[in-house]
Design an enzyme around this catalytic site. Structure first.
Site, PDB file in Angstrom:
ATOM      1  N   CYS A 196     -48.812  24.814  -8.336  1.00 39.64           N
ATOM      2  CA  CYS A 196     -50.078  25.354  -8.859  1.00 39.64           C
ATOM      3  C   CYS A 196     -51.077  24.268  -9.236  1.00 39.64           C
ATOM      4  CB  CYS A 196     -49.829  26.268 -10.054  1.00 39.64           C
ATOM      5  SG  CYS A 196     -49.337  25.385 -11.564  1.00 39.64           S
TER       6      CYS A 196
ATOM      7  N   LYS B 197      -3.073   9.383  -9.145  1.00 35.83           N
ATOM      8  CA  LYS B 197      -3.447   8.205  -8.344  1.00 35.83           C
ATOM      9  C   LYS B 197      -4.813   7.738  -8.831  1.00 35.83           C
ATOM     10  CE  LYS B 197      -4.008   6.402  -3.684  1.00 35.83           C
ATOM     11  NZ  LYS B 197      -5.281   5.737  -3.995  1.00 35.83           N
TER      12      LYS B 197
ATOM     13  N   LYS C 205       6.887   9.606  -6.221  1.00 37.00           N
ATOM     14  CA  LYS C 205       7.909   8.600  -5.941  1.00 37.00           C
ATOM     15  C   LYS C 205       9.299   9.218  -6.083  1.00 37.00           C
ATOM     16  CE  LYS C 205       5.052   5.142  -8.343  1.00 37.00           C
ATOM     17  NZ  LYS C 205       4.994   4.258  -9.534  1.00 37.00           N
TER      18      LYS C 205
ATOM     19  N   SER D  41       0.848  -1.184   0.000  1.00 31.23           N
ATOM     20  CA  SER D  41       0.000   0.000   0.000  1.00 31.23           C
ATOM     21  C   SER D  41       0.886   1.237   0.000  1.00 31.23           C
ATOM     22  CB  SER D  41      -0.908  -0.003   1.229  1.00 31.23           C
ATOM     23  OG  SER D  41      -1.825  -1.057   1.184  1.00 31.23           O
TER      24      SER D  41
ATOM     25  N   ARG E  68      -4.315  -7.639  -5.958  1.00 27.18           N
ATOM     26  CA  ARG E  68      -3.347  -7.441  -4.872  1.00 27.18           C
ATOM     27  C   ARG E  68      -3.620  -8.370  -3.694  1.00 27.18           C
ATOM     28  NH1 ARG E  68      -2.405  -1.512  -2.619  1.00 27.18           N
ATOM     29  NH2 ARG E  68      -4.623  -1.695  -2.120  1.00 27.18           N
TER      30      ARG E  68
ATOM     31  N   CYS F 110     -48.374  30.136 -12.578  1.00 31.25           N
ATOM     32  CA  CYS F 110     -47.650  29.250 -11.662  1.00 31.25           C
ATOM     33  C   CYS F 110     -46.721  30.078 -10.783  1.00 31.25           C
ATOM     34  CB  CYS F 110     -46.845  28.220 -12.442  1.00 31.25           C
ATOM     35  SG  CYS F 110     -45.849  27.139 -11.390  1.00 31.25           S
TER      36      CYS F 110
END
Length: 692
Positions: free
Chosen positions: A397, A104, A276, A77, A125, A419
């Protein structure tokens, strides 16, 4: 107490992990999950880490449905950073740059083993040591080579990457699932995991999964992570084009902030940036903890997806009568603001999303974009949920709702004249920047003018009344304060509807807003003609078309009396818009608006008009598209400036487009421009060109 909390957190985290990795269900948002892990890590620093704690384990257990696969090199991870300070602290511990920065991807981690260039195994994984054999399913993914290109392939190599579900395809998949009576996926990550982890590879093959690779499990002979990308690409493996090498932490953080601004232009979800150490020798020196490398960090963006409760679905009526369902949500903070409502567009979308009232739903809010419900968390249903039923009559209405014409998806209230909702929305629109830009005529003022509490009578029963307002008509008004997103009354801390004497002070004298409104209305009488035409809320007539019509005919009267053919000949108008103008003017109450405004002194023609206006300027002969959100102006403002400088403001990108002005949130139009090789500029460049 701390030990009890630690055990509780461990149970919670493991429960959510099992649902995430085994059942493809996100029962909690990533952000809330990260907060639980952080709390557990903090407590374990003081009380010790037990063997088997989620903080030292990777991922989840491998499913028994698939054969187990032992990874040659553990799949780890990543630790997270949530702020610039945390990121800079990590960069110091890592010894500084250069750094490789990449999106990511919010997908499913995968390891593919190639022997002498041939794909022989693919595995999830799992727990980092052992994953699930999904080889046959991965062989169906477009873009994943069964045999590597190039030469000099190692005898055995593990390629690492992420399988994802393209966003547009995700929307279609969910609609198809709901139509087939099956539960939809809550988000693209779950759809990717669920699609890949199918017992029948034919099901996986029917889903448009994609993959991007980002590294090896183990490989010798290279010096930097960026060289890894070059080699992967030379072997025909799909790699992201969005990575960059930053020489120091400041440059890396700049990449993080810049990618956040265009993250919605990508075809896949991302929730941050992976940074990294670029030098592989330094990676080996820094090593790893039991679950994460010390040479990499995942910078997580503020959450744009959260889980919350769908309390109800109601319907609002817009200024043209469109009935729009909207979600009433348990208040939740997302993308920096608290959200209580989300649009659902129409009843077909409610059905396509597969949501039920009472569901826990996944809510997405991207920057300034209107909040959107992605789908339900089906695993959390308890049987109390219920379907939404679209009302057959207007909620304000009571007129029967119906499509404007055969084949329309949207339902509309046909009672345009009476309305209350439509009148309120039209009056508020008149005050907006897109129309007459009347500062004191906002949504609350529009509500007070059209729907005051008894014994007050509405001083504005039609747009015709607006420019005849006086202090005597304003002072008696008491009104509810309504939410502009929903039209519902706001409430005070005790739960009571907010009521205000909007236009007068406690001593009975005129409030500043009353005086300001009357002054603003007087100023608005001489606004540019195209703004006055826009403010009439004629369907399809926006600022761009209004300007073209006014420049051609010079007066509202001539526009309304022109034939459909004459109107259609105006650049940017066309038959649909021309027909809409003629239909609007056939209504006698619309004619009264024009008569009353003229009698009140509203300027309904261009002074000294001598014929069609041919605007010359820096954009003469150009067709320009504005997309995304602007910071210093609205899109309508930008389009007005384009027209004022002789250009044509278009709503679609084509080969005839001269350039595109793209702000944050630009989507398909930006992609189309890049595909056609059309110039794209930002807002700052656009402003600079206006000033040149």
């Amino acid at each position: 107490m701390s030990e009890k909390r630690i055990e509780e957190l461990r149970r919670q985290i493991q429960y959510y992990r099992d649902a995430y990795y085994q059942e493809n269900q996100s029962l909690i948002s990533d952000y809330d999950y990260d907060l639980l892990e952080r709390e557990l890590k903090s407590l374990e620093l003081a009380h010790g880490v037990a063997e088997g704690s989620p903080t030292v384990l990777v991922g989840g257990k491998a499913s028994e449905v698939f054969a187990p696969v032992k990874h040659l090199t553990p799949m780890m991870s990543l630790d997270n950073a949530f702020s610039e300070e945390e990121f800079l602290a990590w960069s110091q511990r890592a010894g500084g740059g250069p750094f490789l920065c990449e999106p990511k991807i919010d997908g499913l981690a995968l390891s593919i083993t190639y022997e002498n260039g041939v794909l022989v195994k693919a595995a999830t994984r799992g727990d980092g040591e052992t994953g699930e054999d999904v080889t046959q399913n991965v062989l169906t993914i477009q873009g994943v080579p069964h045999r590597l290109s190039g030469s000099n392939h190692p005898a055995v190599i593990e390629i690492r990457g992420e399988v994802y579900f393209p966003l547009k395809a995700f929307e279609k998949l969910n609609a198809d699932l709901v139509a087939a009576g099956k539960p939809p996926f809550a988000n693209p990550r779950n759809s990717a995991s669920g699609s890949l982890r199918q017992k029948d590879p034919a099901v996986t093959a029917s889903r448009p999964l994609r993959m991007l690779v980002h590294g090896f499990g183990s490989f010798e002979g290279l010096n930097t992570q960026s060289e890894v990308y070059q080699l992967l690409e030379s072997w025909g493996l799909p790699t992201t084009k969005q990575f960059a090498v930053a020489q120091d932490a400041t440059s890396a953080y700049k990449f993080i902030t810049q990618l956040s601004q265009k993250r919605h232009d990508l075809e896949h979800e991302i929730d941050g940036v992976v940074v990294k150490v670029d030098e592989l020798s330094r990676q080996r020196e820094l090593g790893a903890t039991s679950r994460a490398p010390r040479w990499a960090i995942a910078y997580k963006y503020p959450p744009e997806q959260v889980n919350t409760k769908l309390l109800d679905i109601k319907v609002s009526i817009g200024r043209t009568g469109r009935a729009t369902p909207f979600a009433v949500l348990a208040p939740v903070k997302v993308a920096g603001s608290e959200v209580e409502f989300a649009t659902l567009h129409n009843q077909d979308q409610v059905r396509a999303k597969g949501i039920l009232i009472g569901d826990t739903v996944v809510l997405r809010k991207a920057g300034d974009v209107i909040p959107e419900i992605l789908g339900p968390v089906v695993a959390l249903r308890n049987g109390s949920e219920r379907e939404f039923v679209m009302p057959t009559h207007c909620p304000e209405c009571s007129f029967e709702l119906a499509p404007a014409q055969e084949g329309d998806v949207d339902l509309r209230c046909p009672n345009a004249e009476s309305c209350p909702a439509q009148l309120r929305e039209r009056i508020a629109y008149i005050g907006s920047r897109a129309a007459l830009d009347i500062e004191a005529l906002g949504y609350v003022s529009a509500t007070a003018l059209t729907q005051p509490l008894e014994p007050s009578q509405p001083p504005v029963q039609s747009e015709a009344d607006l420019f005849d307002l006086t202090l005597e008509k304003l002072l008696p008004i008491r009104a509810y304060v309504l939410d502009p997103d929903t039209g519902l009354p706001k409430h005070d801390a005790d739960g009571n509807p907010k009521i205000v004497d909007f236009f007068r002070k406690k001593d009975g004298s005129p409030a500043e807003v009353a005086l300001k409104l009357l002054a603003n209305l007087e100023e608005a009488k001489t606004r540019e003609l195209w703004k006055i035409l826009t403010s009439l809320s004629i369907r399809h007539v926006g600022p761009v078309a209004a300007r073209a019509l006014c420049n051609e005919f010079g007066s509202i009267e001539k526009i309304l009396q022109a034939s459909e053919d004459e109107l259609s000949q105006v650049d940017g108008v066309g038959p649909t818009l021309a027909s809409s103008i003629k239909d609007w003017y056939q209504e006698s109450w619309h004619q009264r608006i024009i008569e009353r405004w003229k009698a009140s002194g509203v300027q309904l023609e261009i002074p000294d008009f001598a014929g069609p206006v041919l605007t010359d300027g820096i954009f003469s002969g150009m067709t320009i598209v504005v997309t995304g959100s602007m910071q210093s102006m609205t899109r309508e403002d930008a389009e007005a400036k384009i027209i004022a400088q002789g250009g044509k403001a278009s709503s679609s990108v084509s080969k005839k487009t001269s350039f595109v002005v793209a702000g944050p949130g630009a989507g398909s139009k930006l992609a189309k421009a890049e595909e056609l090789g059309i110039e794209v500029i930002d807002e700052a460049t656009f402003i600079a060109r206006l000033a040149s």
